[in-house]
Scaffold this motif. Structure first.
Motif, PDB file in Angstrom:
ATOM      1  N   THR A  53      64.669  33.286  30.998  1.00  0.00           N
ATOM      2  CA  THR A  53      65.090  33.627  32.363  1.00  0.00           C
ATOM      3  C   THR A  53      66.375  32.894  32.727  1.00  0.00           C
ATOM      4  O   THR A  53      67.307  33.481  33.301  1.00  0.00           O
ATOM      5  N   ASP A 106      66.239  37.841  36.925  1.00  0.00           N
ATOM      6  CA  ASP A 106      65.390  38.875  36.341  1.00  0.00           C
ATOM      7  C   ASP A 106      64.300  38.215  35.501  1.00  0.00           C
ATOM      8  O   ASP A 106      64.586  37.389  34.633  1.00  0.00           O
ATOM      9  N   THR A 107      63.050  38.572  35.770  1.00  0.00           N
ATOM     10  CA  THR A 107      61.927  38.048  34.975  1.00  0.00           C
ATOM     11  C   THR A 107      61.129  39.177  34.332  1.00  0.00           C
ATOM     12  O   THR A 107      59.957  39.005  34.009  1.00  0.00           O
ATOM     13  N   SER A 108      61.764  40.327  34.137  1.00  0.00           N
ATOM     14  CA  SER A 108      61.049  41.487  33.598  1.00  0.00           C
ATOM     15  C   SER A 108      60.562  41.264  32.164  1.00  0.00           C
ATOM     16  O   SER A 108      59.679  41.977  31.692  1.00  0.00           O
TER      17      SER A 108
END
Length: 247
Positions: free
Chosen positions: A95, A6-8
């Motif tokens: 991350t 996930d890199t939100s």
């Protein structure tokens, strides 16, 4: 299919957003051919050091660390990253931490990201697996190579010009899109370990066949092969991953 980190949380206005090139690296590194290669090369209790140069959001090195047991057959893997962009280093750390927490049974040991220019923070002969998704877009010139003073203070919000400059470092490759990549390739004989290998992404305008010939000219022990390709055309970009290794 292994889950993608996930890199939100990443500020994409100043850090490269994962795109087709990033996902091609993930697909290639987790392919059957490459996991067999990695497990064969680094088996028998060997603890490899995996380094991503230019980690951006951290999606690639976080993926490798999170799924170390699947890729290498063991969780005894050390992972780290280098990026010239301080904001990318911070994003990479977050991350990687998040991905490891979601893959508790398979992750290796993440050592953190260092700010620096390509291989400068790395000890000679230390890197077992080097991963590089370079600034490969041909441009009239390279952006000015930054020092620490070229980045805004972490407590200060970057300006639009700051953000544009930081993003340009992630894509602008100069002549043939290869000026930064050539510097990294030329350093491989110094930075790779005796077991070392490197995965480097190229596009069609980087003249991949000429790149391979230059690598073979390092000596008889040096090998290079295309191990991943994009199945789609993105404008003039047709992407491939080359693997460089020493026998």
């Amino acid at each position: 299919m292994l889950p993608t980190p996930d890199t939100s949380h990443v500020a994409y206005e100043r850090v490269y957003e994962p795109a087709e090139d990033s996902f091609l690296l993930l697909d290639t590194l987790s392919s059957t051919d490459q996991t067999i290669f990695l497990q064969t090369r680094f088996g028998d209790g060997y603890v490899p050091l995996v380094v991503e140069i230019g980690s951006g959001s951290g999606v690639v090195i976080a993926f490798v660390n999170a799924h170390a047991k699947v890729l290498f057959g063991s969780r005894n893997v050390l992972a780290t990253a280098v990026d010239v962009n301080a904001y990318a280093c911070k994003a990479t750390d977050e991350t990687a931490k998040k991905a490891a927490s979601e893959n508790t049974a398979s992750h290796g040991m993440y050592l953190g990201a260092s700010q620096g220019d390509l291989r400068t923070p790395l000890k000679d002969g230390s890197v077992d697996v080097l991963i590089f998704n370079p600034p490969y877009v041909p441009t009239p010139e390279l952006p000015k190579q930054p020092g620490l003073a070229d980045f805004p203070h972490p407590d200060k919000k970057p300006t639009f010009d700051d953000d544009s400059y930081m993003l340009s470092l992630s894509y602008a490759g100069g002549r043939d899109g290869m000026e930064t990549t050539d510097r990294l390739i030329n350093s491989l004989p110094q930075v790779l370990s005796k077991k070392g290998c490197a995965y480097i992404l190229l596009c069609a305008q980087n003249k991949p066949e000429e790149v391979k010939e230059r690598i073979r000219a390092f000596g008889e022990a040096w090998n290079v092969a295309t191990v991943g390709t994009s199945g789609k055309k993105a404008g003039w970009e047709r992407l491939q991953i080359i693997r460089i290794w020493i026998e």
